[in-house]
Design an enzyme around this catalytic site. Structure first.
Site, PDB file in Angstrom:
ATOM      1  N   GLU A 228       0.891  -1.173   0.000  1.00 60.81           N
ATOM      2  CA  GLU A 228       0.000   0.000   0.000  1.00 60.81           C
ATOM      3  C   GLU A 228       0.920   1.212   0.000  1.00 60.81           C
ATOM      4  OE1 GLU A 228      -3.185  -0.250  -0.214  1.00 60.81           O
ATOM      5  OE2 GLU A 228      -3.847  -2.072   0.788  1.00 60.81           O
ATOM      6  N   CYS A 262      -2.180   9.121   2.576  1.00 54.16           N
ATOM      7  CA  CYS A 262      -1.960   8.558   1.236  1.00 54.16           C
ATOM      8  C   CYS A 262      -3.141   8.870   0.324  1.00 54.16           C
ATOM      9  CB  CYS A 262      -1.725   7.062   1.322  1.00 54.16           C
ATOM     10  SG  CYS A 262      -3.007   6.195   2.219  1.00 54.16           S
TER      11      CYS A 262
HETATM   12  P1  NAP Z   1       8.495   5.069   4.431  1.00 52.39           P
HETATM   13  O1  NAP Z   1       9.716   5.866   4.654  1.00 52.39           O
HETATM   14  O2  NAP Z   1       8.443   4.133   3.315  1.00 52.39           O
HETATM   15  O3  NAP Z   1       8.204   4.329   5.820  1.00 52.39           O
HETATM   16  C1  NAP Z   1       7.198   3.356   5.948  1.00 52.39           C
HETATM   17  C2  NAP Z   1       7.766   2.175   6.697  1.00 52.39           C
HETATM   18  O4  NAP Z   1       8.736   1.531   5.869  1.00 52.39           O
HETATM   19  C3  NAP Z   1       8.496   2.546   7.981  1.00 52.39           C
HETATM   20  O5  NAP Z   1       8.283   1.549   8.935  1.00 52.39           O
HETATM   21  C4  NAP Z   1       9.962   2.573   7.542  1.00 52.39           C
HETATM   22  O6  NAP Z   1      10.857   2.369   8.582  1.00 52.39           O
HETATM   23  C5  NAP Z   1       9.973   1.411   6.590  1.00 52.39           C
HETATM   24  N1  NAP Z   1      11.076   1.433   5.637  1.00 52.39           N
HETATM   25  C6  NAP Z   1      11.727   2.493   5.134  1.00 52.39           C
HETATM   26  N2  NAP Z   1      12.665   2.079   4.260  1.00 52.39           N
HETATM   27  C7  NAP Z   1      12.594   0.729   4.201  1.00 52.39           C
HETATM   28  C8  NAP Z   1      13.299  -0.279   3.496  1.00 52.39           C
HETATM   29  N3  NAP Z   1      14.263   0.003   2.640  1.00 52.39           N
HETATM   30  N4  NAP Z   1      12.940  -1.563   3.699  1.00 52.39           N
HETATM   31  C9  NAP Z   1      11.952  -1.883   4.551  1.00 52.39           C
HETATM   32  N5  NAP Z   1      11.268  -0.982   5.256  1.00 52.39           N
HETATM   33  C10 NAP Z   1      11.571   0.311   5.081  1.00 52.39           C
HETATM   34  O7  NAP Z   1       7.231   5.954   4.222  1.00 52.39           O
HETATM   35  P2  NAP Z   1       6.909   7.318   4.890  1.00 52.39           P
HETATM   36  O8  NAP Z   1       7.418   8.373   4.011  1.00 52.39           O
HETATM   37  O9  NAP Z   1       7.281   7.348   6.306  1.00 52.39           O
HETATM   38  O10 NAP Z   1       5.284   7.214   4.819  1.00 52.39           O
HETATM   39  C11 NAP Z   1       4.551   7.922   3.951  1.00 52.39           C
HETATM   40  C12 NAP Z   1       4.280   7.153   2.671  1.00 52.39           C
HETATM   41  O11 NAP Z   1       3.409   6.076   2.919  1.00 52.39           O
HETATM   42  C13 NAP Z   1       3.567   8.046   1.679  1.00 52.39           C
HETATM   43  O12 NAP Z   1       4.030   7.839   0.378  1.00 52.39           O
HETATM   44  C14 NAP Z   1       2.136   7.596   1.808  1.00 52.39           C
HETATM   45  O13 NAP Z   1       1.343   7.917   0.701  1.00 52.39           O
HETATM   46  C15 NAP Z   1       2.293   6.141   2.045  1.00 52.39           C
HETATM   47  N6  NAP Z   1       1.090   5.586   2.670  1.00 52.39           N
HETATM   48  C16 NAP Z   1       0.310   4.741   1.938  1.00 52.39           C
HETATM   49  C17 NAP Z   1      -0.865   4.216   2.476  1.00 52.39           C
HETATM   50  C18 NAP Z   1      -1.737   3.278   1.686  1.00 52.39           C
HETATM   51  O14 NAP Z   1      -2.554   2.609   2.268  1.00 52.39           O
HETATM   52  N7  NAP Z   1      -1.586   3.187   0.388  1.00 52.39           N
HETATM   53  C19 NAP Z   1      -1.227   4.550   3.774  1.00 52.39           C
HETATM   54  C20 NAP Z   1      -0.407   5.420   4.490  1.00 52.39           C
HETATM   55  C21 NAP Z   1       0.756   5.924   3.927  1.00 52.39           C
HETATM   56  P3  NAP Z   1      11.699   3.612   9.236  1.00 52.39           P
HETATM   57  O15 NAP Z   1      10.686   4.517   9.827  1.00 52.39           O
HETATM   58  O16 NAP Z   1      12.547   2.944  10.232  1.00 52.39           O
HETATM   59  O17 NAP Z   1      12.450   4.246   8.102  1.00 52.39           O
END
Ligand code: NAP
Length: 460
Positions: A228, A262
């Site tokens: 997601e 999101c």
């Molecule tokens: P993010 O950096 O991707 O973080 C999300 C999760 O992924 C965190 O637990 C993060 O851990 C982990 N993570 C980061 N890099 C990783 C890697 N290389 N391998 C495995 N895990 C990893 O996302 P964000 O920027 O915080 O969150 C916002 C994004 O999420 C936006 O793009 C938003 O649109 C999307 N989102 C989508 C939905 C949906 O349902 N489609 C819902 C909510 C949010 P760390 O915090 O330790 O880096």
């Protein structure tokens, strides 16, 4: 990324946590595998009872849990309370309907008899984002525990106290050790964990980069993944819309969760005949929002979740302007401490500007004028994302016709994209794959096992 609580209204570090060591993670995975062996043999009513108790625990501690959310990621306190209620509803929903969703499907083969019996697959890893620290976990954990899977959750590094609180609520509800385990570790280590043979699948909600990393590991190890990811939802306003209602929803759709959603409405695509009226009213209402402390009930727009997030959004605005876009409202950081950004509207974005195709993850709206319905559809689909979208028109059949032509996982008519336990949630294109919530959300990590009883006569 350090595992820390930072109050983004002040940018002060509140507390820090140590990452788990490799041996501690190994022990947690082993405990989960042992818990699975017992949990998979339990009956649905037993699992449902645990989920109902988790829902009760969430509701009983609503104010304290909501305060943690607000402290760690800046959500307005009333919205944080709403998130706890929604999360409790999701646990209750799967407790009440899970057995019905997971009933055997009786087939009618050409001879003999057969059923498809949903059965659990094992230990799952959930990688979760900070923007809805309880709701995102609920939509992963509730259906999977109901199936008989057990879950390891690697939460975002900036919401450690929320992550710890959810695990505690499971323990208080009587969940055995290993059914629900919080892993305090970095994203990079979470990706590597996907290859552990005891882990049978992974679900990630977050950015495209994190999704690609986890999905690559899953693919390499022949495991299923659900992603997601981000979105850039179009909010289409047609000339026959109720403009006042559309503007009210536009403000909510863009600023709910301080814009860090999101499925926030991000691209406002308005047909020329009503564009001036819509823009003028949108500017007034966005510009009047009271920006401030998210703990204060009078505040209407809080800080972004972190200084890094605010700086990144401000940089996107500056880059858009440098490339020729116009600031129609706001456009600046708010003076003083904290990760605040003024409510902002950008106009004049074109496909030649990189920002046009990027997600604006905060209170910045992209405003686009189009000639007519057909042009609105073309523009809405000109995005690498395909999460949600909405259409405003007083003619519902017209709205449905537009919905049919949008390349997204969800379309709402006369409402911004929204969520509730009984509506499936998910996207297409760069927004990921798979579904969460509703009946579809319980089907992702299930072994749909065929059990066949042969006829006595051999067909050959
Ligand atoms: P993010 O950096 O991707 O973080 C999300 C999760 O992924 C965190 O637990 C993060 O851990 C982990 N993570 C980061 N890099 C990783 C890697 N290389 N391998 C495995 N895990 C990893 O996302 P964000 O920027 O915080 O969150 C916002 C994004 O999420 C936006 O793009 C938003 O649109 C999307 N989102 C989508 C939905 C949906 O349902 N489609 C819902 C909510 C949010 P760390 O915090 O330790 O880096």
């Amino acid at each position: 990324m350090a595992i820390q609580t930072i109050n983004s209204a002040t940018n002060q570090v509140v507390c820090s946590f140590e990452e788990m060591t490799d041996p501690a993670i190994d022990a947690a995975v082993a405990q989960a595998a042992t818990a699975f062996d017992a949990w998979k043999t339990t009956a649905y009513p037993h699992r449902a009872a645990l989920l109902h108790r988790v829902a009760d625990g969430l509701r009983a501690q609503k104010r304290a849990l909501a305060t943690l959310i607000t402290l760690e990621m800046g959500k307005l306190l009333a919205q944080a309370e709403g998130e706890i209620s929604l999360s409790a509803d999701i646990f209750d929903y799967y407790a009440s309907h899970g057995a019905e969703f997971l009933a055997d499907e009786t087939l009618s083969p050409a001879f003999g008899s057969a059923v498809v019996r949903p059965s659990p697959v094992g230990v799952l890893l959930g990688v979760e984002p900070w923007n809805f620290p309880f709701y995102q976990v609920a939509r992963f954990a509730a259906p999977n525990l109901m199936i008989g899977n057990v879950v390891l959750v690697k939460h975002a590094s900036n919401v450690p106290q929320c992550a710890i609180a959810i695990e505690r609520i499971f323990h208080e509800a009587g969940g055995a050790a290993g059914l629900y385990t919080n892993l305090l570790l970095s994203g990079a280590r979470a990706s590597a964990l996907v290859g552990d043979p005891r882990i049978k699948g992974v679900s990630l909600t977050g950015s495209e980069a994190a999704g690609a990393s986890v999905a690559a590991e899953a693919g390499k190890n022949l495991k299923k993944s659900v992603l997601e990811l981000g979105g850039s939802d179009a909010f289409i306003v047609l000339e026959d819309a109720d403009i006042d209602q559309a503007v009210r929803w536009a403000v909510v759709g863009r600023t709910n969760n301080n814009g860090e959603c999101c499925v926030a409405a991000k691209r406002f695509i308005v047909v020329e005949a009503v564009a001036d009226e819509f823009l003028q009213k949108f500017k007034v209402q966005l510009g009047q929002l009271k920006v401030g402390d998210p703990m204060d009930p009078a505040t209407e727009l809080g800080p972004m979740s972190s200084e890094v997030a605010a700086a990144q959004l401000a940089e996107q605005v500056q880059r858009a302007v440098h490339d020729g876009a116009q600031v129609l409202l706001g456009g600046h950081r708010v003076a003083g401490p904290g990760a605040f950004i003024e409510p902002t509207i950008l106009g004049g974005l074109t496909s030649a500007m990189p920002v046009y195709y990027e997600e604006l993850f905060g209170p910045v709206a992209a405003f686009c004028r189009v000639a007519d319905e057909a042009a609105a559809i073309v523009l809405a689909n000109d995005s690498p994302f395909g999460l949600g979208g909405s259409v405003f028109t007083q003619d519902v059949s017209r709205g449905q016709r537009v919905a049919d032509q949008l390349d997204t996982g969800m379309v709402f008519i006369n409402h911004p994209t929204w969520t509730q336990a009984d509506l499936p949630f998910g996207g297409t294109k760069g927004s990921g794959y798979g579904r969460e919530l509703a009946a579809l959300g319980i089907e992702e990590f299930v072994n749909k096992k065929l059990i066949r009883v042969s006829a006595l006569t051999d067909p050959f």
